[in-house]
Write a protein that holds these residues in place. Structure first.
Motif, PDB file in Angstrom:
ATOM      1  N   LYS A   1      21.373  26.565   7.879  1.00 47.35           N
ATOM      2  CA  LYS A   1      20.238  26.740   6.970  1.00 47.35           C
ATOM      3  C   LYS A   1      20.347  25.854   5.726  1.00 47.35           C
ATOM      4  O   LYS A   1      19.354  25.284   5.271  1.00 47.35           O
ATOM      5  N   ASP A   2      21.553  25.712   5.172  1.00 44.41           N
ATOM      6  CA  ASP A   2      21.715  24.888   3.967  1.00 44.41           C
ATOM      7  C   ASP A   2      21.311  23.438   4.222  1.00 44.41           C
ATOM      8  O   ASP A   2      20.666  22.806   3.377  1.00 44.41           O
ATOM      9  N   GLY A   3      21.683  22.909   5.373  1.00 41.52           N
ATOM     10  CA  GLY A   3      21.290  21.547   5.725  1.00 41.52           C
ATOM     11  C   GLY A   3      19.794  21.419   5.902  1.00 41.52           C
ATOM     12  O   GLY A   3      19.192  20.397   5.547  1.00 41.52           O
ATOM     13  N   LEU A   4      19.169  22.467   6.447  1.00 41.78           N
ATOM     14  CA  LEU A   4      17.709  22.442   6.592  1.00 41.78           C
ATOM     15  C   LEU A   4      17.039  22.486   5.223  1.00 41.78           C
ATOM     16  O   LEU A   4      16.068  21.761   4.981  1.00 41.78           O
ATOM     17  N   ILE A   5      17.540  23.319   4.331  1.00 48.61           N
ATOM     18  CA  ILE A   5      16.964  23.376   2.977  1.00 48.61           C
ATOM     19  C   ILE A   5      17.032  21.996   2.326  1.00 48.61           C
ATOM     20  O   ILE A   5      16.050  21.522   1.740  1.00 48.61           O
ATOM     21  N   GLU A   6      18.169  21.342   2.435  1.00 51.27           N
ATOM     22  CA  GLU A   6      18.316  19.990   1.865  1.00 51.27           C
ATOM     23  C   GLU A   6      17.299  19.031   2.482  1.00 51.27           C
ATOM     24  O   GLU A   6      16.629  18.273   1.772  1.00 51.27           O
ATOM     25  N   ALA A   7      17.152  19.059   3.813  1.00 48.19           N
ATOM     26  CA  ALA A   7      16.205  18.176   4.498  1.00 48.19           C
ATOM     27  C   ALA A   7      14.764  18.488   4.107  1.00 48.19           C
ATOM     28  O   ALA A   7      13.947  17.580   3.931  1.00 48.19           O
ATOM     29  N   VAL A   8      14.458  19.758   3.945  1.00 50.77           N
ATOM     30  CA  VAL A   8      13.109  20.171   3.557  1.00 50.77           C
ATOM     31  C   VAL A   8      12.791  19.682   2.150  1.00 50.77           C
ATOM     32  O   VAL A   8      11.701  19.157   1.886  1.00 50.77           O
ATOM     33  N   ILE A   9      13.726  19.829   1.230  1.00 48.15           N
ATOM     34  CA  ILE A   9      13.488  19.375  -0.149  1.00 48.15           C
ATOM     35  C   ILE A   9      13.327  17.857  -0.186  1.00 48.15           C
ATOM     36  O   ILE A   9      12.463  17.324  -0.886  1.00 48.15           O
ATOM     37  N   ARG A  10      14.124  17.145   0.593  1.00 47.36           N
ATOM     38  CA  ARG A  10      14.006  15.688   0.653  1.00 47.36           C
ATOM     39  C   ARG A  10      12.621  15.285   1.182  1.00 47.36           C
ATOM     40  O   ARG A  10      11.963  14.401   0.638  1.00 47.36           O
TER      41      ARG A  10
ATOM     42  N   SER B   1       6.422  29.350   0.566  1.00 48.92           N
ATOM     43  CA  SER B   1       5.680  30.598   0.443  1.00 48.92           C
ATOM     44  C   SER B   1       6.564  31.813   0.172  1.00 48.92           C
ATOM     45  O   SER B   1       6.131  32.776  -0.463  1.00 48.92           O
ATOM     46  N   HIS B   2       7.835  31.792   0.627  1.00 46.15           N
ATOM     47  CA  HIS B   2       8.706  32.957   0.491  1.00 46.15           C
ATOM     48  C   HIS B   2      10.014  32.673  -0.237  1.00 46.15           C
ATOM     49  O   HIS B   2      10.798  33.606  -0.464  1.00 46.15           O
ATOM     50  N   GLY B   3      10.309  31.441  -0.538  1.00 45.41           N
ATOM     51  CA  GLY B   3      11.541  31.096  -1.238  1.00 45.41           C
ATOM     52  C   GLY B   3      12.671  30.730  -0.289  1.00 45.41           C
ATOM     53  O   GLY B   3      12.602  30.971   0.916  1.00 45.41           O
ATOM     54  N   ALA B   4      13.710  30.145  -0.849  1.00 48.16           N
ATOM     55  CA  ALA B   4      14.845  29.650  -0.053  1.00 48.16           C
ATOM     56  C   ALA B   4      15.676  30.777   0.543  1.00 48.16           C
ATOM     57  O   ALA B   4      16.535  30.526   1.382  1.00 48.16           O
ATOM     58  N   SER B   5      15.413  32.013   0.149  1.00 49.39           N
ATOM     59  CA  SER B   5      16.182  33.130   0.695  1.00 49.39           C
ATOM     60  C   SER B   5      15.642  33.614   2.041  1.00 49.39           C
ATOM     61  O   SER B   5      16.150  34.572   2.601  1.00 49.39           O
ATOM     62  N   VAL B   6      14.634  32.949   2.558  1.00 47.18           N
ATOM     63  CA  VAL B   6      14.070  33.323   3.864  1.00 47.18           C
ATOM     64  C   VAL B   6      15.190  33.316   4.909  1.00 47.18           C
ATOM     65  O   VAL B   6      16.078  32.471   4.859  1.00 47.18           O
ATOM     66  N   GLY B   7      15.150  34.262   5.812  1.00 44.07           N
ATOM     67  CA  GLY B   7      16.215  34.388   6.800  1.00 44.07           C
ATOM     68  C   GLY B   7      16.144  33.370   7.919  1.00 44.07           C
ATOM     69  O   GLY B   7      15.081  32.819   8.222  1.00 44.07           O
ATOM     70  N   VAL B   8      17.286  33.133   8.531  1.00 43.01           N
ATOM     71  CA  VAL B   8      17.379  32.185   9.639  1.00 43.01           C
ATOM     72  C   VAL B   8      16.490  32.616  10.797  1.00 43.01           C
ATOM     73  O   VAL B   8      15.812  31.792  11.416  1.00 43.01           O
ATOM     74  N   ASP B   9      16.442  33.894  11.097  1.00 45.27           N
ATOM     75  CA  ASP B   9      15.624  34.365  12.215  1.00 45.27           C
ATOM     76  C   ASP B   9      14.149  34.043  11.997  1.00 45.27           C
ATOM     77  O   ASP B   9      13.454  33.635  12.939  1.00 45.27           O
ATOM     78  N   ALA B  10      13.668  34.219  10.779  1.00 44.96           N
ATOM     79  CA  ALA B  10      12.270  33.889  10.480  1.00 44.96           C
ATOM     80  C   ALA B  10      12.025  32.393  10.655  1.00 44.96           C
ATOM     81  O   ALA B  10      10.976  31.983  11.175  1.00 44.96           O
ATOM     82  N   LEU B  11      12.972  31.573  10.230  1.00 47.76           N
ATOM     83  CA  LEU B  11      12.848  30.113  10.405  1.00 47.76           C
ATOM     84  C   LEU B  11      12.779  29.740  11.877  1.00 47.76           C
ATOM     85  O   LEU B  11      11.939  28.929  12.287  1.00 47.76           O
ATOM     86  N   LEU B  12      13.677  30.317  12.650  1.00 50.43           N
ATOM     87  CA  LEU B  12      13.725  29.999  14.079  1.00 50.43           C
ATOM     88  C   LEU B  12      12.431  30.412  14.775  1.00 50.43           C
ATOM     89  O   LEU B  12      11.894  29.672  15.605  1.00 50.43           O
ATOM     90  N   LYS B  13      11.926  31.581  14.420  1.00 47.49           N
ATOM     91  CA  LYS B  13      10.677  32.061  15.022  1.00 47.49           C
ATOM     92  C   LYS B  13       9.512  31.167  14.633  1.00 47.49           C
ATOM     93  O   LYS B  13       8.715  30.778  15.481  1.00 47.49           O
ATOM     94  N   GLU B  14       9.410  30.840  13.363  1.00 46.29           N
ATOM     95  CA  GLU B  14       8.296  30.008  12.885  1.00 46.29           C
ATOM     96  C   GLU B  14       8.322  28.617  13.515  1.00 46.29           C
ATOM     97  O   GLU B  14       7.286  28.050  13.848  1.00 46.29           O
ATOM     98  N   ALA B  15       9.509  28.036  13.660  1.00 41.43           N
ATOM     99  CA  ALA B  15       9.639  26.690  14.230  1.00 41.43           C
ATOM    100  C   ALA B  15       9.670  26.706  15.760  1.00 41.43           C
ATOM    101  O   ALA B  15       9.570  25.656  16.383  1.00 41.43           O
ATOM    102  N   ASN B  16       9.844  27.899  16.323  1.00 40.16           N
ATOM    103  CA  ASN B  16       9.941  28.035  17.774  1.00 40.16           C
ATOM    104  C   ASN B  16      11.095  27.198  18.328  1.00 40.16           C
ATOM    105  O   ASN B  16      10.924  26.403  19.242  1.00 40.16           O
ATOM    106  N   VAL B  17      12.272  27.392  17.724  1.00 38.88           N
ATOM    107  CA  VAL B  17      13.473  26.689  18.167  1.00 38.88           C
ATOM    108  C   VAL B  17      14.615  27.691  18.329  1.00 38.88           C
ATOM    109  O   VAL B  17      14.597  28.777  17.753  1.00 38.88           O
ATOM    110  N   ALA B  18      15.589  27.290  19.086  1.00 41.17           N
ATOM    111  CA  ALA B  18      16.780  28.114  19.292  1.00 41.17           C
ATOM    112  C   ALA B  18      17.746  27.929  18.122  1.00 41.17           C
ATOM    113  O   ALA B  18      17.774  26.881  17.471  1.00 41.17           O
ATOM    114  N   ARG B  19      18.535  28.944  17.879  1.00 42.05           N
ATOM    115  CA  ARG B  19      19.539  28.908  16.800  1.00 42.05           C
ATOM    116  C   ARG B  19      20.436  27.672  16.946  1.00 42.05           C
ATOM    117  O   ARG B  19      20.765  27.006  15.972  1.00 42.05           O
TER     118      ARG B  19
END
Length: 190
Positions: free
Chosen positions: A56-65, A28-46
């Motif tokens: 974040k790069d590893g998460l992007i890879e896992a998400v695309i897979r 919805s927002h592109g790969a440039s989304v910030g880490v803080d937004a990801l953490l909040k949305e997933a409700n996980v700690a950094r």
């Protein structure tokens, strides 16, 4: 290609909450989304993000897979909608028309990822290339079953029509690029 959905909050391993949250946010927002937004949305700690994905790069890879697996299944299902190869391939464009007409459609996640990640060595690029190879193999399978003279070339051309549909579908509002692509596919398969 299904749009991502599902609950990310509540019980479950942080890695299982990060993937769907990342998939939804990146789409919805592109790969440039910030880490803080990801953490909040997933409700996980950094710390969880870095422990499970290395950042974040590893998460992007896992998400695309993860998205690629879902999207290949979507293409397989779309191609299973008819008895013969020509009808299956043309029916795929009918399904693409439904997809790009959906108000939640935001374009091709693979194209957007490749554009957003300028580092050619980013691991997500390998995932986008892998997805495209797999999609082209599905198309080549159908074109081969059709008995086309040059199935690899025809699969490449169909793939171009699909990618063009997805790109144009994200920018054309109430237009129907999949219908125009279907007309071109009919000519190609004749």
């Amino acid at each position: 290609m299904p749009t991502p959905s599902g609950s990310r909050r509540g019980p479950g391993r942080p890695s299982r909450r990060c993937r769907p949250a990342g998939q939804e946010l990146f789409y919805s927002h592109g790969a440039s989304v910030g880490v803080d937004a990801l953490l909040k949305e997933a409700n996980v700690a950094r710390r969880s993000l870095y422990e499970h994905f290395g950042g974040k790069d590893g998460l992007i890879e896992a998400v695309i897979r993860r998205a690629a697996e879902q999207d290949i299944a979507w293409y397989e299902e779309a191609l299973a909608g008819a008895d013969e190869p020509r009808a299956r391939l043309l029916g795929l464009f009918d399904r693409l028309d439904d997809l790009v007409s959906d108000a939640d459609f935001r374009g091709c996640r693979y194209f957007a990822t490749d554009l957003a990640l300028t580092d050619p060595e980013h691991p997500a690029h390998a995932e986008t290339r892998s997805f495209r190879r797999r999609l082209r193999a599905l198309l080549a399978r159908e074109v081969t079953a059709l008995g086309h003279d040059d199935p690899d070339r025809a699969a490449e051309q169909l793939h171009l029509l699909i990618e063009g549909t997805l790109v144009m579908g994200s920018t054309r509002g109430d237009q129907h690029p999949a219908r125009a692509a279907r007309d071109l596919a009919e000519t190609l398969l004749a």
